[in-house]
Structure formats: C-alpha cells, structure tokens
Scaffold this motif. Structure first.
Motif, short mmCIF file in Angstrom:
data_model
loop_
_atom_site.label_atom_id
_atom_site.label_comp_id
_atom_site.label_asym_id
_atom_site.label_seq_id
_atom_site.Cartn_x
_atom_site.Cartn_y
_atom_site.Cartn_z
N LYS A 343 0.85 -1.19 0.00
CA LYS A 343 0.00 0.00 0.00
C LYS A 343 0.90 1.26 0.00
CE LYS A 343 -3.75 -2.50 0.19
NZ LYS A 343 -4.68 -2.61 -0.95
N GLU A 344 0.71 2.12 0.99
CA GLU A 344 1.40 3.41 0.97
C GLU A 344 2.86 3.33 1.43
OE1 GLU A 344 0.05 6.09 -0.35
OE2 GLU A 344 -1.63 4.74 -0.83
N SER A 345 3.27 2.23 2.03
CA SER A 345 4.65 2.13 2.50
C SER A 345 5.29 0.85 1.98
CB SER A 345 4.70 2.16 4.03
OG SER A 345 3.93 1.11 4.58
N PRO A 346 6.61 0.87 1.77
CA PRO A 346 7.30 -0.33 1.28
C PRO A 346 7.29 -1.43 2.33
CG PRO A 346 8.88 1.38 1.83
CD PRO A 346 7.53 2.01 1.92
N LEU A 347 7.39 -2.66 1.84
CA LEU A 347 7.41 -3.83 2.71
C LEU A 347 8.74 -4.55 2.51
CD1 LEU A 347 4.57 -6.37 3.34
CD2 LEU A 347 6.79 -7.22 2.59
N VAL A 348 9.32 -5.00 3.61
CA VAL A 348 10.57 -5.75 3.55
C VAL A 348 10.30 -7.21 3.87
CG1 VAL A 348 12.89 -6.04 4.52
CG2 VAL A 348 11.94 -3.74 4.20
N LEU A 349 10.66 -8.06 2.92
CA LEU A 349 10.61 -9.50 3.16
C LEU A 349 11.96 -9.88 3.78
CD1 LEU A 349 9.25 -12.27 2.84
CD2 LEU A 349 10.17 -12.37 0.52
N ASP A 350 11.96 -10.07 5.11
CA ASP A 350 13.21 -10.36 5.81
C ASP A 350 13.70 -11.78 5.56
OD1 ASP A 350 13.68 -7.88 7.43
OD2 ASP A 350 11.69 -8.39 8.19
N ASP A 351 12.75 -12.73 5.49
CA ASP A 351 13.16 -14.13 5.29
C ASP A 351 11.93 -14.99 5.03
OD1 ASP A 351 14.88 -16.25 5.02
OD2 ASP A 351 15.25 -16.54 7.15
N ILE A 352 12.16 -16.09 4.36
CA ILE A 352 11.14 -17.13 4.21
C ILE A 352 11.86 -18.47 4.14
CG2 ILE A 352 11.05 -16.87 1.69
CD1 ILE A 352 8.04 -17.71 1.94
N TYR A 353 11.36 -19.43 4.93
CA TYR A 353 11.97 -20.76 4.98
C TYR A 353 10.94 -21.75 5.51
CZ TYR A 353 12.46 -19.71 9.98
OH TYR A 353 12.21 -19.38 11.29
N GLY A 354 11.27 -23.01 5.48
CA GLY A 354 10.38 -24.03 5.99
C GLY A 354 11.02 -24.81 7.13
N THR A 355 10.18 -25.50 7.88
CA THR A 355 10.65 -26.45 8.90
C THR A 355 10.03 -27.79 8.58
OG1 THR A 355 10.80 -24.71 10.57
CG2 THR A 355 10.75 -27.00 11.36
N PHE A 356 10.85 -28.68 8.05
CA PHE A 356 10.35 -30.01 7.67
C PHE A 356 9.77 -30.72 8.88
CE2 PHE A 356 11.14 -34.59 7.76
CZ PHE A 356 10.36 -35.00 6.69
N THR A 357 8.70 -31.49 8.65
CA THR A 357 8.14 -32.29 9.71
C THR A 357 7.68 -33.64 9.18
OG1 THR A 357 6.55 -32.30 11.56
CG2 THR A 357 5.77 -31.42 9.45
N GLY A 358 7.68 -34.62 10.05
CA GLY A 358 7.23 -35.96 9.69
C GLY A 358 7.53 -36.94 10.79
N TYR A 359 6.95 -38.13 10.68
CA TYR A 359 7.27 -39.18 11.63
C TYR A 359 8.79 -39.42 11.58
CZ TYR A 359 7.31 -43.54 14.20
OH TYR A 359 7.59 -44.49 15.14
#
Length: 777
Positions: A343-359
């Motif tokens: 919108k009216e102000s910029p956005l910073v994507l600091d990080d994106i990652y996953g945490t694997f899960t399973g038996y």
C-alpha cells in the motif's frame, strides 16, 4: 532436528486426573478459533525431572520459556484420545518460568482426519512437583481474533484443512514470554477432570475424551531452506534468495510475484518474516506441481506458462518490524508462490523458509549397487513413504491425509524393510481395530470425521496383521487381534452364496483404480449372478492368511475351517471364471472381460499349478487387452510374476516408475496417469523399496517373527549387488557376485536367526552369523 524430551507414559492411566480440561469462557463447542493458555511458575531450584501429560482438542503447540516442547495430540478418536508425556526440566530455570500453549480448532473446515468434541486444553503434572501446572482456573486464556479460515477451492476431493488469513494488526504477540501483559487475559473455564480410558468405575456416559498415552514419538522438526527462485514478476531479486536469508524490499503501491521451488516435495511449516508495509497483503500459495491446464501438470520441473492452484495463506501486515508468520499446521509443497501487494509504504521480506516435519523414521537399510537408477528410485520411494507418514500413515499429504488400509499395508512393509521401526504400523493396526463395526467390517480409513467403508479393505486388514506376524517382533500384539479377523470373515460369510462366491457385498468394493470396460470407481466387473472373480479371490487370500494366523497363534480348529473354506472357494473360482480359450481367469462368469487382477490373485492364492502360473504370468505381461494394474496394484503384480518364476525380469517391470522420474516427480504419483494424476505423492507407489530387498536381494520372512529367513535372489543381469535391512534381532546383510555360470554369496544373519538360501532350484541351510556360498549353475 527436534529435541523434544519425550518420556515413557507410565502413570496417570488408571485414575481420574487432578487436572481439568479448560477452555475460554463463552466460546462455542468447536467453532473455528485460535486460543492461548498460559501459566507462570516460580522455581527455587532447576528441577532434575518435571514430567507432564498434555493434550488438546483439536490441536496444540506447547512452549516453555518460548521454546517449543511438544505438539499434538497424535490423531485418535474420542474413545482413544492421545496425550503426550514430556519432561519439561531441560527448559526450566531458576526463578520465573512460563508455560504457554497455542490451541486451535479449525471447526467445520478442519482436516477430515481431525475428530473433535469441543475446543479445550489439558495438562497434568506427572509428579507431585509438576502438578503445580495442572490446568484449572489459575491458567489464563485469550482468543487470537487475527485468524480466519481460507477454504481451499479445487475441482477434486480435498479434505486436508483450510488456509489461514492472519491480520497482523490484531495478532497477539509476546504471548509465550514471561513478560506478557495479561491485562486482557481471562481466567480459564474448568470443564471437567481428565478421564483415562481404563479408569475403574467409569460410568459409561461419553461426554468427554477417553485419554490414552500416545505410543508414538514426537514428529521430527528440521529447518529446510527453499532452494530456487524460478520466476520473479515486478521486481529484481538477488541471486542469494531464497537459499540464504536475503532481505528484499518491495516498494510502495506495487504488486510482485515470486515463484519458489523447493526442488522436491516436502511437508513443512513455512515461516515468513516481514517488516513495514502497513496493510500490505502477502498471499502464499502451495502446491505439489503447477498446472498447464487443470488437471494437466506435464513435466513437474517446468514452470513456464503454468499456474499454481491450491491452498493459500494470506497475511496482512501491521507495519511493524520483524513480524513472524508460521502456519498452524504443516503445508505440503514443492512450489511456493508469494504474491505481495503493498500500500502506501514499502514492505521488507526479511526471510522465508520451511521447517520439515514428519514421523521420525530413520533409514536403516542399504542397497549397494552401482546402478544409479535403483538408488534414485530408493530415494524417491523413501521420500514418498516419509511424506505419507505423520501421526498416522496417510494416503497423500496434500489432498486427504487419511489412513487407508489398502495404502497402509504397503506403507507398513516399507517401514519394516527400510527402517525397522514398527510403532506407526502398530498404531495403524490398533486404529483399524478400533474402527471395526459390530457387523464385522472395519472402516476403510481411520480416524476420519466421515466414516467410510471399503469392504475389501477389511480383507487387507487381515493381510496387514499377517504381515506383522511374519515380519514384526510381537506376536502377542497380533494374537490380541485375532477375534477382529474372525469378525471380518463372519461379515463376508453373510454374503457368500452356496458355492462360496461373494454376492451383493455392501459398501464400496474397491479393488484398484482401473480405466477399462466394466470397471467403475475402482470396482471390478460384476457378472449377471452378482459375483466377481477379483472379489472372490481377495476373500480366498483372506481365508488363507487367516488360517496361517490361527495356526500359528490361535485355534487349530479355526485354521482347519478356514483352510477348508479356502479350498472350496478355490474350486468354485476355477470352475466359474477359468477361460480355457484364453488360459486366463475372467473378471466375471460371462467370461467376456479380463484383467491382470484376476490372474494376479489366482497366482498368489495358488489357485493354479506352478506350470499354469508360469503360462498365465507370460500372458499377464504380454496381453495388452487385459485391464491393467495401476501403480498401486503392481505391488501384487510383481509378487505374482516372481512367484511364477520370472523374478529375474524384475528391472523390466519398472516402466511406470521410470515415467514418473522422466516427468520430474520427486515422489510417486497416485495413479498410472502421471500427467493428470490428482496427488503427486502416494506411498503405495513405494513398493520398489520393498521389492529391491524382497525380490532382487531375495530376503523374506519364513516364519512368524522373522525367526527364520528365506533368501532367494533374482539378480537378472546384475553382476554385483548387496545390501542390508533391519530385522527384529539386528540386521540381515547380503552381498552377491554373479557371473554367467556361478554365484558368490555372502550372507550375515542376526543372532538367534536361521534360514535357507535358494538358488537354481536348490536349497542351502543358513546359520546365524556369516555364511559364504560359491555356487555353480
């Protein structure tokens, strides 16, 4: 890797808990909602041990001093509601500590496998000291109104839960910290004490959950970075993104799209960290593969001209620094798409990652071969098996997440052959046992909000129990379930005609996904008499394995009765369905339709002689007019061809798996139509992970409990190959050197384990320890 300190459940199983189930005052029983519960405690000394028992309806994540220590409960039903036991001592310290739980219920949108009575939370101390944490009115609670559901819109059967819309401006922060401001928090409402299932004096009125200790470990959690950026629209992105943490600034009044590729399918909790960008919207979409034109997918590695259709989460930024979003439940994806509108102000994507899960299965097998194709198939098969294993086996992780018997039988054998961990297998057998109806049929899948009955899957339940008798290490566990197998066969007895054939069997008589004349919704062709050779043959096999169960663990009289019924049914099948002209078994009495399935089952049940089986096997693979077995039923096809004497041709049977790899799949597809299969991950396709050991290396059980081993390798053109696999007494190791007219074999058997080695029609005795053979053809 998760570091939860889970301890054995040894108490709180036979007495009323002092802790109460607690809830937020005034909420509806099981409407959609996310809630927090917390309690502060002061400790004069760090404890050496601080065990607690914890559960919730519907799901929870438990934190101690901001560290995740448990999540659950493991899926069950109201009569068997699991609680986890965790030692909190490693997370506690001198002074003030906080124990906090996030509890949520997705209400009418929740996954089909998540049963619910009402939203509530319970924690019971396992010792006098830890009873200070018993849930009651002293616990504080609050609802997080920032969450709302985003139902998944797809033109297929999808029941794995909604996406999440989170408005960060109303999102509760710092709720798991000691310093959290509790001004707006309420005292919890105590509902009633925790009720263990085997408590003495239970009045029998079920208005609560009957608590049982979970037999499963906590699920694995391991950080997993996304590997590649495949497309960027509206913005230039540094090459370090997303495999390393890289800050990306999206200017104001801008819309951008980023397509990220894990490069393989995974189950993970995605985490997004963002700053600024007040009122900006971040949509995160997840899918196994992109679509060229729904439902067509094409090569899974290709992205040009394709779209992502599926589950989506949406986050609305509040403009603050380091906002963190992590999904409540895990997501299944290879591709993850970010669509960001500022919108009216910029956005910073600091990080994106996953945490694997399973038996937390460990791969304890080894295939020693210089054939890279075999190693690649093992890798894909093991990934498929792992992604279809959480707190239960699952048919698929993206679309259903349901535990079906037909799938589960193959998954269980993969577990035993590749890992040796039998806990999820035992859990599956227990849950199918719990699902059995008074008339004898089991549910096809369990737990499930909507009960479903595939009557033929009850027969595979008997086979699955027999598998555990032969390959597992606990015959008493199997013996306790013999009555349930008898009940299944009594159910089918009601629908047997005088000659033994099944007629008008109720419920879904699914056999295999087949697109051929006479087949519909997986049901084999029926004759004018209402009978089917495939159904009769499945019943015949069930009689045979039930006779084996009774002979080894039960009643000899029943074993003899089942054997007698099997022999009578075998004669009926041969008389009704054998076609002299085609020298194959027809699908029905009219002898106008033929499939691989009928002849596969006839070979496996010994309905034909070894010579007849050999001739039939050749026709099964050469006659293109036969309705074909899908990737699921090829598990039985390969067994039949091997039994008929063609095991040395095994590597030539793997065309469907090669097609999957050529199409860029990193797990095995649900159906044989790889281009437009619904699910890209069905562990029933992982049968090569069994067959590499059972057919090629030839390792099989020859007595209950795997106490005796039969090793009959089928090497075909392979010259050098070896491997090892887990066994209840240790490991079985084999190594073969094969030339045109000789075989050198080295076999190591665990202690207290003997066996035989079969080669070129001759049998050789094997003893515990090392065995070396040099044989000439």
């Amino acid at each position: 890797m998760s570091s939860f300190t889970q301890v054995n459940n040894t108490d709180s199983t036979d007495k009323l808990w002092k802790a109460n189930w607690i809830s937020l005052p005034g909420i509806e029983a099981n409407e959609y909602g996310v809630y927090y519960f917390r309690k502060n405690i002061e400790l004069n000394l760090p404890p050496e041990s601080f065990p607690i028992h914890v559960s919730a309806d519907n799901r929870y994540k438990l934190y101690v001093n901001e560290k995740l220590v448990s999540l659950g409960p493991a899926r069950g039903d109201l009569l068997h509601w699991n609680y986890e036991t965790v030692d909190l001592a490693p997370y506690l310290h001198l002074g003030k500590n906080v124990v906090a739980a996030q509890v949520w219920n997705e209400g009418e949108y929740r996954a089909e496998g998540h049963l619910s009575l009402k939203t509530a939370f319970i924690l019971q101390g396992g010792t006098t000291e830890s009873e200070v944490l018993n849930t009651n009115e002293t616990w504080k609670c609050i609802q997080d109104n920032s969450y709302s559901p985003l139902p998944v819109q797809m033109q297929t059967f999808y029941v794995a839960g909604p996406g999440e819309k989170v408005t960060m401006a109303s999102h509760l922060k710092n709720w798991k910290t000691v310093s959290c401001d509790e001004t707006e928090w309420k005292a919890s409402q105590a509902l009633f004490p925790g009720l263990p299932k085997n408590i003495l004096g239970f009045p029998g009125v079920l208005d609560s959950w009957l608590l049982v200790p979970s037999s499963l470990p906590q699920m694995e959690l391991k950080e997993q970075r996304l590997q590649k950026l495949r497309q960027a629209e509206g913005i230039s992105v540094p090459s370090t993104f997303p495999i390393t943490q890289t800050r990306i600034t999206i200017p104001s009044n801008k819309t951008v799209s980023l397509l990220l590729d894990q490069t393989f399918l995974t189950n993970a909790y995605p985490t997004l960290v963002l700053s600024g960008g007040k009122d900006g919207i971040i949509a995160i979409g997840y899918q196994e593969a992109l679509f060229s034109e729904y439902p067509e997918k094409g090569n899974r590695n290709e992205v040009i001209g394709k779209t992502l259709i599926g589950r989506v989460d949406s986050i609305i930024s509040d403009g603050s620094e380091k906002q963190v979003f992590t999904t409540l439940n895990y997501r299944t994806y290879r591709y993850l798409q970010l669509k960001i509108t500022t919108k009216e102000s910029p956005l910073v994507l600091d990080d994106i990652y996953g945490t694997f899960t399973g038996y937390p299965f460990q791969f304890n097998a080894k295939l020693e071969s210089d054939n890279p194709e075999l190693q690649k198939m093992m890798e894909i098969g093991w990934r498929s098996a792992r992604l279809c294993a959480m707190e239960t086996y699952m048919d698929c992780p993206y679309y259903e997440q349901l535990q079906y018997i037909g799938d589960g039988r193959i998954q269980a054998l993969v577990s035993l052959y590749n890992s040796g961990d039998d806990r999820l297998l035992r859990n599956a057998l227990n849950q199918m046992y719990y699902s059995q109806q008074p008339e004898g049929v089991t549910a096809s899948r369990h737990p499930s909000v909507t009960p479903q009955y595939i009557s033929t899957f009850s027969l595979w339940y008997i086979a699955m129990l027999h598998d555990y008798m032969m390959y597992g290490g606990d015959n008493e566990f199997v013996k306790d379930k013999l009555q349930s197998t008898r009940n299944v066969l009594e159910f089918f007895k009601r629908y047997q005609a005088e000659d033994g054939s099944l007629r008008d069997v109720p419920y879904w008589t699914f056999t295999d996904w087949v697109d051929a004349e006479g087949w519909g919704e997986g049901i084999p062709p029926m004759g004018k008499d209402g009978c089917s050779s495939s159904l009769d043959l499945q019943l015949l096999w069930a009689y045979q394995v039930a006779a084996s169960l009774e002979h080894n663990l039960g009643l000899e009289e029943l074993a003899a009765d089942y054997t007698k019924k099997a022999e009578q049914l075998k004669k009926t099948i041969k008389a009704k369905y054998w076609d002299e002209k085609k020298q194959l078994f027809a699908d029905r009495i009219e002898k106008d339709l033929f499939s691989q399935h009928a002849s596969i089952l006839a070979i496996l049940t010994g309905t034909v002689s070894s010579e007849e089986a050999k001739d039939m096997a050749q026709k099964i693979v050469s006659d293109s007019t036969l309705a074909p077995a899908s990737i699921y039923f090829k598990f039985y096809l390969h067994q039949a061809l091997t039994k008929a004497g063609f095991g040395n041709d095994y590597l030539s049977w793997l065309g469907k798996w090669r097609e999957n790899m050529d199409m860029g799949l990193t797990t095995w597809a649900e159906t044989s139509e790889v281009n437009d299969t619904r699910s890209d991950c069905h562990a029933w396709g992982s049968s090569p992970n069994i067959e590499f050991f059972r057919i090629i290396l030839g390792i099989d059980s020859d007595a209950p409990g795997f106490s005796k081993v039969k090793i009959e390798p089928h090497l075909g053109g392979l010259k050098e190959i070896g491997g090892e696999m887990p066994h209840p007494n240790g490991k079985i190791k084999v190594k073969y050197s094969h030339s045109e007219n000789s075989l050198r074999a080295t076999i190591d058997l665990p202690v207290n384990t003997s066996g035989v080695f079969v080669w070129d029609g001759k049998t050789y005795e094997l003893k515990s320890g090392n065995n070396s053979l040099k044989l000439y053809e």
